[in-house]
Design an enzyme around this catalytic site. Structure first.
Site, PDB file in Angstrom:
ATOM      1  N   ASN A 104       0.830  -1.211   0.000  1.00 12.08           N
ATOM      2  CA  ASN A 104       0.000   0.000   0.000  1.00 12.08           C
ATOM      3  C   ASN A 104       0.859   1.253   0.000  1.00 12.08           C
ATOM      4  OD1 ASN A 104      -2.341  -1.517   0.085  1.00 12.08           O
ATOM      5  ND2 ASN A 104      -2.714  -1.195   2.268  1.00 12.08           N
ATOM      6  N   ARG A 108     -11.011  -4.134 -14.506  1.00 13.21           N
ATOM      7  CA  ARG A 108      -9.888  -5.017 -14.175  1.00 13.21           C
ATOM      8  C   ARG A 108     -10.335  -6.460 -14.344  1.00 13.21           C
ATOM      9  NH1 ARG A 108      -6.072  -1.706 -11.663  1.00 13.21           N
ATOM     10  NH2 ARG A 108      -6.920  -0.003 -10.394  1.00 13.21           N
ATOM     11  N   ARG A 136      -5.297   1.904 -13.514  1.00 16.28           N
ATOM     12  CA  ARG A 136      -3.926   2.087 -13.053  1.00 16.28           C
ATOM     13  C   ARG A 136      -3.253   0.764 -12.690  1.00 16.28           C
ATOM     14  NH1 ARG A 136      -4.342   6.259  -9.103  1.00 16.28           N
ATOM     15  NH2 ARG A 136      -4.024   7.767 -10.772  1.00 16.28           N
ATOM     16  N   HIS A 139     -15.478   3.217 -15.028  1.00 17.00           N
ATOM     17  CA  HIS A 139     -15.345   2.473 -13.784  1.00 17.00           C
ATOM     18  C   HIS A 139     -16.614   1.700 -13.448  1.00 17.00           C
ATOM     19  CE1 HIS A 139     -14.681   2.144  -9.275  1.00 17.00           C
ATOM     20  NE2 HIS A 139     -13.537   1.695  -9.761  1.00 17.00           N
ATOM     21  N   TYR A 185     -12.459  -9.536  -1.980  1.00 17.40           N
ATOM     22  CA  TYR A 185     -13.108  -8.237  -1.786  1.00 17.40           C
ATOM     23  C   TYR A 185     -14.584  -8.446  -1.479  1.00 17.40           C
ATOM     24  CZ  TYR A 185      -9.093  -6.104  -4.259  1.00 17.40           C
ATOM     25  OH  TYR A 185      -7.842  -5.688  -4.659  1.00 17.40           O
ATOM     26  N   ARG A 195     -14.075   2.834   4.237  1.00 18.10           N
ATOM     27  CA  ARG A 195     -12.920   1.953   4.435  1.00 18.10           C
ATOM     28  C   ARG A 195     -11.613   2.714   4.562  1.00 18.10           C
ATOM     29  NH1 ARG A 195     -11.484  -0.790  -0.598  1.00 18.10           N
ATOM     30  NH2 ARG A 195      -9.729   0.629  -0.718  1.00 18.10           N
TER      31      ARG A 195
END
Length: 762
Positions: A69, A418, A448, A478, A511, A607
């Site tokens: 991260n 993705r 990205r 997105h 996720y 989050r």
């Protein structure tokens, strides 16, 4: 001669006053800094590595995640900051600080975070290695036989890949790669150098600097099996021991290990008229990342706290135009993300908890009693709500794979952000095109760090005959939408999937996300309109169930917030509960502040980044913010508005961010089916009840870990969601649990007798 390095008392006093002033500006702002807030999020990730209830491998996993991260943070967020600093552009952070003082505040916090990482590793995790059957060693700790094997490994596999790169007046400064281990080697010729090197004050003319990069495709650790322990030696220690083999007949005065991070943030000048040029530009920007400005240097220091060669470090600072804030010193190994190799080591698989088997979606328990394998029939019976990873991703994959083979399917349309590396999504779309179906794919090649994979997969689809759109000018796509068009004799039926997460079967196991499978004609009409806008040149009529960006998402959310404020002002029940990844858009934050002041109770579940400051007197007294960080990465977005007892609930791809509203193609979808709505409300309810993975945001911008109240039981929603029944979902309430709308009472009555039997049937 020894030089005074400690600043005089007057300078220390001045620095303290500056720091106090900076803190005062930050504290007075009604908003929290986006970047400082993100660092607080990574602290919550690191907190998971502190949990003594987790196994060592789990704790190492969270340490590794926090390191990865931080790498991305310095590439993107710090890189973006330097885009202002380097080009002398003005920037005022949400904290109220200008770019220069904000840089100091940001790096000061980042430095402290790295010290916390190192302290956690050396004082809490490393002492546990031996009792867990592993050791992390230096070269001297190896047995003679192991040293022989390590040397052989160096000669055979490492030495051929290493290339010393000299820097002096005859050699240009080499391109040093980001996120790889690099040795800075200072040498001098014993007989008086024939070539004069670059030098600084008080340095000998014979001193020269070269660099040795350790290739990233080599394993970070070499392992040895002993009787009762597995020994790991970092590859850099093997290289350090043998590095003299690269330097013949010269003296090594210091060997310094370091690692750099570069600016990875870039924008594109897109041209709608030339798709090839656009793809080429993306590729060129990816290549340019390797030359981005240096934003951080991690360097090892010895036991006395000194860098091996201050001369080398000063040279690097001048070369890269950085200062001491950019230098991150480490007394332990660099790059904790390398521990993934140990975590995934076969001997330690049992030290990681086994993943819970996914459970059937609640809607499938009743709709699927006949155990039909026909996904089309299942979706036609009722809207199917998916909650990942508790429900697996198979229904979505089954829909695509069945559609690819079904002779009645006419067309498939999908948005892709993705994909998994070995994507069943791609294979299904290829099969569909091969079978003569019309396949339209809006492929976002600007996702990205997935740009190369997305370009490669998009071109595979295009060559197979799919209609591929490589993103939309100025916007990132997105949104997560899928439409399947099927000829069913007397009519054409459209099947839709809408989601908060990517079409990625790998991340769907890690996720938390929601998705909706439906044939509801209002949804399918809206989605058809959406694709016509994207792939053609039309303007849609008003969507009924979709809210889209950049069209009017911010305005629609503001309208919904204001309705709650109006209800509160008129003494009607009100409430807002929103679960997102990030909350940063000032316009929406200001509306939430106003709603709070009107008396609306607001519960936010965020989050990571949160720029809203809760609990401030006269501003946000009715707002609470909590963050859930645990076994799964929280990725779900749900928007709940009480609406005087008739809740409006939306799911979708968008966070509350400027980029989501203004620079991305996003969608939120209204949850119309009462049962589906109840399941979404249950998710929010469990998020608010969790006392194991939850942190509460204080007014000062710091988070406090939630404790299990005395006399209460732990409530871990990451475990409880595997046990949910429809009956339990039907009872979930927000804000006014005593009120039971008629539709909720009907759901409870319907499931009172049938839910348990349905579960037993499955």
């Amino acid at each position: 001669m020894h030089r005074q390095t400690n600043p005089p008392a007057q300078a220390i006093d001045k620095m303290a006053k500056v720091s106090e002033k900076v803190s005062s500006v930050i504290d007075q702002s009604d908003y929290l800094s986006r970047d400082l807030s993100w660092l607080k999020f990574n602290e919550r990730v690191l907190d998971q590595a502190r949990s003594t209830e987790r196994t060592l491998m789990e704790r190492l996993k969270f340490l590794a995640i926090s390191a990865s991260n931080l790498d991305e943070f310095f590439m993107i967020r710090v890189g973006s900051l330097y885009n202002y600093l380097d080009y002398h552009k003005q920037r005022i952070d949400y904290s109220g600080l200008r770019e220069v003082p904000f840089r100091k505040a940001l790096f000061t916090n980042a430095q402290q975070f790295c010290r916390d990482q190192q302290q956690l590793f050396t004082e809490e995790l490393l002492p546990l290695f031996a009792e867990n059957g592993l050791m992390l060693v230096d070269y001297q700790d190896l047995t003679p036989d192991e040293q022989t094997e390590a040397t052989s490994y160096f000669d055979r596999a490492i030495y051929p890949t290493l290339t010393p790169m000299l820097y002096d007046y005859t050699h240009t400064f080499p391109v040093l790669l980001a996120k790889v281990l690099i040795f800075g080697v200072v040498t001098q010729s014993p007989d008086g150098a024939e070539l004069q090197s670059l030098r600084s004050e008080d340095e000998d003319d014979r001193q020269r600097l070269s660099f040795v990069q350790i290739p990233a495709n080599l394993p970070r650790f070499l392992s040895f099996e002993r009787e009762d322990v597995t020994v790991f030696i970092p590859i850099e220690e093997i290289v350090r021991q043998n590095i003299k083999k690269l330097y013949r007949n010269v003296e090594l005065t210091s060997v310094n290990l370091f690692r750099i991070t570069r600016n990875g943030d870039f924008t594109l000048e897109e041209n709608d008229d030339d798709e090839v040029d656009f793809i080429d530009e993306v590729r060129q920007k990816i290549k340019n990342r390797r030359l981005g400005r240096v934003t951080r240097v991690e360097v090892e220091i010895d036991a006395t706290g000194h860098v091996g060669s201050p001369w080398m470090l000063n040279l690097l600072k001048k070369r890269w135009e950085i200062d001491d804030l950019n230098i991150f010193e480490s007394r332990t190994m660099l790059d904790f993300s390398a521990f993934w190799q140990i975590i995934n080591y076969p001997d330690f698989k049992d030290d990681m908890p086994r993943p819970h088997a996914p459970v059937p979606p609640l809607g499938l328990l009743r709709a699927g009693r006949d155990k039909t394998d026909d996904i089309f029939e299942l979706i036609k019976q009722r809207d199917l709500f998916l909650h990942h990873p508790y429900n697996n991703f198979e229904p979505v994959l089954q829909l695509l794979e069945q559609a690819a083979e079904d002779p009645h399917v006419l067309a498939i349309k999908i948005t892709v952000y993705r994909l998994a590396k070995r994507s069943r999504i791609t294979e299904a779309l290829l099969k569909a095109a091969e079978n003569g179906k019309h396949v339209s794919v809006l492929f976002e090649v600007k996702a990205r760090f997935d740009e190369e994979n997305n370009i490669r997969e998009a071109q595979r689809l295009q060559k197979a005959g799919c209609f591929v759109i490589y993103g939309i000018s100025r916007f990132k796509t997105h949104t997560k939408l899928l439409l399947v068009v099927r000829n069913e004799g007397s009519r054409v039926v459209r099947y839709a999937h809408m989601a908060t997460g990517n079409y990625n079967e790998d991340t769907s196991k890690l996720y938390t996300d929601i998705g909706l499978l439906t044939t509801n004609e209002v949804y399918t009409h809206d989605i058809s309109e959406f694709f016509n806008v994207i792939t053609g040149h039309s303007l849609p009529n008003e969507y009924q169930y979709l809210i889209t960006a950049p069209r009017d998402m911010r305005e629609q959310l503001v309208r919904l917030i204001r309705l709650e404020a109006d209800n509160a002002k008129h003494g009607l029940p009100s409430g807002i509960c929103i679960k997102v990844n990030s909350l940063e858009d000032k316009e929406v934050i200001n509306e939430l502040y106003k709603a709070s002041q009107a008396g609306v109770p607001i519960r936010l579940i965020v989050r990571s980044i949160c720029c809203l400051r809760p609990h401030r007197t006269g501003l946000s007294e009715n707002i609470t913010v909590r963050s859930i960080v645990g076994d799964f990465l929280e990725h779900t977005r749900i928007y709940y508005f009480h609406n005087n007892g008739d809740p409006k609930v939306y799911g979708g791809s968008a966070d509350i961010m400027v980029r989501s509203f203004d620079r991305r193609i996003e969608s939120l979808f209204y949850l119309a089916d009462p049962r589906v709505k109840q399941q979404a409300i249950l998710i929010l309810d469990y998020n608010l009840r969790d006392n194991v993975n939850a942190f509460e945001l204080n007014e000062d911008g710091n988070f406090k870990k939630c404790d299990v109240p005395v006399g209460s039981k732990p409530f871990n929603m990451h475990q409880r969601f595997f046990e949910v029944t429809e009956k339990e979902a039907s009872k979930a309430r927000l804000f006014d649990p005593e009120i039971k709308p008629a539709e909720v009472a009907q759901i409870e009555e319907e499931y009172q007798e049938g839910a348990e039997r349905a579960i037993a049937d499955i």
